[in-house]
Design a protein around this motif. Sequence first.
Motif, PDB file in Angstrom:
ATOM      1  N   UNK A  20      13.686 -37.428  10.385  1.00  0.00           N
ATOM      2  CA  UNK A  20      14.050 -37.103   9.012  1.00  0.00           C
ATOM      3  C   UNK A  20      13.715 -38.303   8.111  1.00  0.00           C
ATOM      4  N   UNK A  21      14.726 -38.889   7.466  1.00  0.00           N
ATOM      5  CA  UNK A  21      14.436 -40.057   6.618  1.00  0.00           C
ATOM      6  C   UNK A  21      14.608 -41.370   7.371  1.00  0.00           C
ATOM      7  N   UNK A  22      15.035 -41.295   8.614  1.00  0.00           N
ATOM      8  CA  UNK A  22      15.332 -42.532   9.365  1.00  0.00           C
ATOM      9  C   UNK A  22      14.090 -43.128  10.014  1.00  0.00           C
ATOM     10  N   UNK A  23      13.928 -44.416   9.826  1.00  0.00           N
ATOM     11  CA  UNK A  23      12.763 -45.093  10.399  1.00  0.00           C
ATOM     12  C   UNK A  23      13.149 -45.631  11.780  1.00  0.00           C
ATOM     13  N   UNK A  24      12.542 -45.066  12.818  1.00  0.00           N
ATOM     14  CA  UNK A  24      12.860 -45.520  14.180  1.00  0.00           C
ATOM     15  C   UNK A  24      11.972 -46.696  14.573  1.00  0.00           C
TER      16      UNK A  24
END
Length: 345
Positions: A20-24
């Motif tokens: 989603x909007x999370x940068x892994x």
Amino acid sequence: MLILSIDTSCDETAVAVTKQRRVLSNVLFSQIKLHQQYGGVYPSLAKREHLTKIEPAINLALKRARLNLKQIKALAVTFGPGLPPALEVGVNKAKELANKYQKPLIPVDHIEGHINSVFAQNKAGKPVRDFSFPTLTFIISGGHTELVLWQNHIKYKIIGQTLDDAAGEALDKAARLIGLGYPGGPIIERLAKKGNPNQYPLPTPMLQHKSLDFSYSGLKSAFKRLVYSLSEKEKNQHLADLCASFQAVVIKSLLIKLNLALRSNKVKALIVGGGVSDNKELRKQIRRLVKQHQIRVYFPPLKYLTTDNAAMIGVAAYYKYQKGIYLKNPDQLDRIPRANLDVYV
Ligand code: KG4
Ligand code: ZN
């Protein structure tokens, strides 16, 4: 929704994994050192570098996210605008992987990426920022100076852009003229802090024009004349003043058009992105301006999100995928070096 995104639009080989909007994970192999000797980006050299770095970048991004390609839901790639030979590397790699692993491919415009950069989050989902439309977005980088109305997640309207050089490019060229390194923007910012912005009067670009467009060629010529009129000694003694004077007029030109755009468009928020948006003096003046307009302003939450990166492409791709904008047949994708945000989304 896990997305592996790629951006090779200019001089950074960038790959990210987002949920989603999370940068892994976010990997960036910068070519700045390579291009420094030319004072700008050298396209064929950029392509060669992208070709050698793209696979290691993908592998590292996956490794840092502790994932493999089979676990990824979709691929995303910047198709334009950008340097044709550079874009080609990312687009071809994304097509190859999408075909091989039978994944949907989400094409993303580079500017759309910069706009979405302010909504990127860390692994813990921070910062929490809400979207509110319509939003005015202002992308100021080495390749672009664009005022864009963001009407919903996938609808954009360009209302102002540069007629020649981008603001960052103007800063880079000014820096080169006075013998500073590349990229010039951050060096000028550092030196400008110790200089007098009123030492050298320079013309404010597009002051008399009612349009929302920008132009930096006149300013560039005026600065060149000024620099050539100084002796070597004077130039060296007044480097900080030269930087402060040039930066002040670039910022003034940006603020004048931004104010005009905010006056003529009723928006709920302002987004400012792109490499130049890291400039502290610019941020200060923009914060002051939005107070008068009583709207919120969002800058990229972290420095790496201001300049080119693939995390922002992943965030934009997520919303496009939600709206059904992706290719089932990756072979349909081609790079569009002069992509225009209002047309190709
Ligand atoms: O967004 P970006 O990495 O690349 C493009 O898409 O063009 O922006 C790079 C540009 C360069 O022109 C650089 O000089 C400028 O952003 N820049 C800055 C600062 N940091 C980077 N300009 C002014 N102040 C800064 N702190
Ligand atoms: Zn960019």
